[in-house]
Write a protein that holds these residues in place. Structure first.
Motif, PDB file in Angstrom:
ATOM      1  N   LEU A   1       0.844  -1.193   0.000  1.00  0.00           N
ATOM      2  CA  LEU A   1       0.000   0.000   0.000  1.00  0.00           C
ATOM      3  C   LEU A   1       0.878   1.241   0.000  1.00  0.00           C
ATOM      4  N   ALA A   2       0.327   2.336  -0.502  1.00  0.00           N
ATOM      5  CA  ALA A   2       1.031   3.610  -0.462  1.00  0.00           C
ATOM      6  C   ALA A   2       0.053   4.706  -0.051  1.00  0.00           C
ATOM      7  N   PHE A   3       0.517   5.570   0.844  1.00  0.00           N
ATOM      8  CA  PHE A   3      -0.301   6.670   1.339  1.00  0.00           C
ATOM      9  C   PHE A   3       0.384   7.999   1.077  1.00  0.00           C
ATOM     10  N   ASP A   4      -0.406   8.994   0.678  1.00  0.00           N
ATOM     11  CA  ASP A   4       0.072  10.362   0.558  1.00  0.00           C
ATOM     12  C   ASP A   4      -0.102  11.007   1.930  1.00  0.00           C
ATOM     13  N   VAL A   5       0.985  11.185   2.641  1.00  0.00           N
ATOM     14  CA  VAL A   5       0.937  11.734   4.003  1.00  0.00           C
ATOM     15  C   VAL A   5       1.407  13.199   4.041  1.00  0.00           C
TER      16      VAL A   5
END
Length: 127
Positions: A27-31
């Protein structure tokens, strides 16, 4: 604010590298709206300490090929949860047990996800 194009490029490369070593639940999150120190997180799981280390090695190799060098690396000795900080992105490679226990995706669920290519999310051999 959203993740930069370079951060998204690094996320995609890291996710592909993890997938190449059969990582699961990538998974990848824009934080970037939540943290001033980085734009994105990549989270991936490995089934054993050895696989976690193999995933980490592959991520570092592939990101080095596109000119990214880690600023910091933590947890490599134990092989249970390795964090690789590239400044623009942070890659978390966790043993499946640590992934379930710490549930990073639950902590960051309010952040938008970054879409990963189909070959990354589909798993090995399109499974």
């Amino acid at each position: 604010m959203t993740a930069t194009d370079r951060a998204v490029e690094l996320v995609t490369a890291a996710a592909r590298a993890a997938s190449d070593k059969l990582a699961t639940d990538i998974l990848a999150f824009d934080v970037s709206d939540q943290l001033a120190i980085t734009d994105a997180f990549v989270i991936a799981s490995g089934g054993s300490d050895r696989q976690v280390k193999a995933i980490v090695d592959e991520v570092e190799d592939k990101l080095r090929e596109i000119g990214a060098k880690p600023v910091r690396r933590e947890g490599e000795r134990d092989g249970r949860w390795v964090l690789i900080d590239y400044g623009e992105i942070v890659v978390h490679v966790q043993h499946e047990e640590e992934r379930q226990f710490y549930a990073l995706e639950r902590l960051w669920r309010d952040c938008p996800t970054i879409d990963l290519p189909a070959d990354v999310t589909a798993g090995p051999a399109g499974a």
